[in-house]
Design a protein around this motif. Sequence first.
Motif, PDB file in Angstrom:
ATOM      1  N   LEU A 130       0.974  -1.369  -0.057  1.00  0.00           N
ATOM      2  CA  LEU A 130       0.082   0.067  -0.165  1.00  0.00           C
ATOM      3  C   LEU A 130       0.838   1.499   0.125  1.00  0.00           C
ATOM      4  O   LEU A 130       0.584   2.236  -0.630  1.00  0.00           O
ATOM      5  CB  LEU A 130      -0.855  -0.011   1.132  1.00  0.00           C
ATOM      6  CG  LEU A 130      -1.786   1.322   1.290  1.00  0.00           C
ATOM      7  CD1 LEU A 130      -2.798   1.419   0.071  1.00  0.00           C
ATOM      8  CD2 LEU A 130      -2.713   1.147   2.606  1.00  0.00           C
ATOM      9  N   GLN A 131       1.999   1.322   0.752  1.00  0.00           N
ATOM     10  CA  GLN A 131       2.756   2.283   0.822  1.00  0.00           C
ATOM     11  C   GLN A 131       3.945   2.301  -0.281  1.00  0.00           C
ATOM     12  O   GLN A 131       4.847   3.452  -0.480  1.00  0.00           O
ATOM     13  CB  GLN A 131       3.572   2.258   1.930  1.00  0.00           C
ATOM     14  CG  GLN A 131       2.676   2.407   3.370  1.00  0.00           C
ATOM     15  CD  GLN A 131       3.580   2.002   4.771  1.00  0.00           C
ATOM     16  OE1 GLN A 131       4.617   2.182   4.705  1.00  0.00           O
ATOM     17  NE2 GLN A 131       2.639   1.566   5.735  1.00  0.00           N
ATOM     18  N   ARG A 132       3.930   1.375  -1.200  1.00  0.00           N
ATOM     19  CA  ARG A 132       4.695   1.240  -2.106  1.00  0.00           C
ATOM     20  C   ARG A 132       6.208   1.220  -1.922  1.00  0.00           C
ATOM     21  O   ARG A 132       6.989   1.615  -2.466  1.00  0.00           O
ATOM     22  CB  ARG A 132       4.528   2.420  -3.405  1.00  0.00           C
ATOM     23  CG  ARG A 132       3.230   2.631  -3.914  1.00  0.00           C
ATOM     24  CD  ARG A 132       2.509   1.425  -4.240  1.00  0.00           C
ATOM     25  NE  ARG A 132       3.181   0.720  -5.374  1.00  0.00           N
ATOM     26  CZ  ARG A 132       2.698   0.434  -6.700  1.00  0.00           C
ATOM     27  NH1 ARG A 132       1.636   0.987  -6.992  1.00  0.00           N
ATOM     28  NH2 ARG A 132       3.508  -0.059  -7.417  1.00  0.00           N
ATOM     29  N   ARG A 133       6.423   0.396  -0.666  1.00  0.00           N
ATOM     30  CA  ARG A 133       7.834   0.025  -0.658  1.00  0.00           C
ATOM     31  C   ARG A 133       8.388  -1.106  -0.955  1.00  0.00           C
ATOM     32  O   ARG A 133       7.435  -2.198  -0.887  1.00  0.00           O
ATOM     33  CB  ARG A 133       7.831   0.199   1.238  1.00  0.00           C
ATOM     34  CG  ARG A 133       7.405   1.566   1.754  1.00  0.00           C
ATOM     35  CD  ARG A 133       7.596   1.555   3.289  1.00  0.00           C
ATOM     36  NE  ARG A 133       7.213   2.794   3.809  1.00  0.00           N
ATOM     37  CZ  ARG A 133       8.350   3.759   3.634  1.00  0.00           C
ATOM     38  NH1 ARG A 133       9.491   3.558   3.405  1.00  0.00           N
ATOM     39  NH2 ARG A 133       7.698   4.984   4.227  1.00  0.00           N
ATOM     40  N   LEU A 134       9.568  -1.284  -1.142  1.00  0.00           N
ATOM     41  CA  LEU A 134      10.168  -2.620  -1.541  1.00  0.00           C
ATOM     42  C   LEU A 134      10.235  -3.570  -0.465  1.00  0.00           C
ATOM     43  O   LEU A 134      10.774  -3.316   0.431  1.00  0.00           O
ATOM     44  CB  LEU A 134      11.568  -2.363  -2.164  1.00  0.00           C
ATOM     45  CG  LEU A 134      11.532  -1.436  -3.451  1.00  0.00           C
ATOM     46  CD1 LEU A 134      13.140  -1.284  -3.873  1.00  0.00           C
ATOM     47  CD2 LEU A 134      10.748  -1.788  -4.542  1.00  0.00           C
ATOM     48  N   GLN A 135       9.478  -4.482  -0.490  1.00  0.00           N
ATOM     49  CA  GLN A 135       9.378  -5.405   0.585  1.00  0.00           C
ATOM     50  C   GLN A 135      10.707  -6.311   0.603  1.00  0.00           C
ATOM     51  O   GLN A 135      11.204  -6.746   1.576  1.00  0.00           O
ATOM     52  CB  GLN A 135       8.259  -6.156   0.614  1.00  0.00           C
ATOM     53  CG  GLN A 135       6.985  -5.573   0.853  1.00  0.00           C
ATOM     54  CD  GLN A 135       5.714  -6.509   1.054  1.00  0.00           C
ATOM     55  OE1 GLN A 135       5.055  -6.650   1.972  1.00  0.00           O
ATOM     56  NE2 GLN A 135       5.127  -6.850  -0.303  1.00  0.00           N
ATOM     57  N   GLY A 136      10.968  -6.888  -0.543  1.00  0.00           N
ATOM     58  CA  GLY A 136      12.098  -7.790  -0.597  1.00  0.00           C
ATOM     59  C   GLY A 136      11.619  -9.023   0.417  1.00  0.00           C
ATOM     60  O   GLY A 136      10.662  -9.540   0.275  1.00  0.00           O
TER      61      GLY A 136
END
Length: 278
Positions: free
Chosen positions: A17-23
């Motif tokens: 949702l926050q457009r963060r790279l989870q990896g």
Amino acid sequence: MIDEVIFLRHGRTGFNLQRRLQGQIDIPLDIVGQWQVDQSAYSLAQRFYWAKVSNIAAHPDLLPHSADPSVRRMDVDEYRKAPASGRTMRVVSSDLFRAQQTAHAFADILGLDVHLDARLRERSFGQWEGMTREEIRERFPEGFRSWTAHTGGELDYGVESRADLGARGAATIADYVRTHAQDPTPTTLFVVSHGSWIAATIGTLLDMDMDNLNTLDGIRNAFWSTMGVSADATGTHWVLTEFNQGPAIAAAGDWENGPAALRNPDMGVWKPVKGAKA
């Protein structure tokens, strides 16, 4: 023998949702992600109901019986003699929790076990894990430009290359196929993993150029793809028969944000980012 592989991506998370790279950061599904995987699980369980019949035929102890001795026991031979018992399904999942949740949403309906495999983990994004693209652009401008241009600058920050990711995924699937090669029972391998992993694995199995994976659409949350596999004297052959498919409800509303009944006032809105494929 494995003659079919289903690849299912996990549902939405707070990082999505926050457009963060989870990896490989272990993030659970959020409420919309749980809804997404439930919808896909319901749809896929209808399609693969035969797997429940096959599993009961192989494990008759799973068949429920009344505690009342006057009630006739269910007939396991109905399951053993059903054509559905001629196939089997194996469900494997990345060991990251968001994938486990997704796998169980499907497998639990059919009474199937979920086998965890760390080789199915998402692409490692090294120092960039947990960051948004805007944060990466600000802190690592040269690396960001090289990454988006597919010239490999992200490798300087510990990011796993697409080629290595695809090789890892394809080798894992090939290992499953090889392990089941001597088993005469036709088998569907149901794989629950992550967006970049699925795209890179499919691309590698199809001998695509890893630096041109933008020819494949980004894998949507809780969407699936299907490949057929066969083997002969010339080797193993792969055919992509479905790509990035979802349940009917996904086309009827805002799939990425879910139904209004699940959205609280503090929840952000998911919006697509142009050129966001990783």
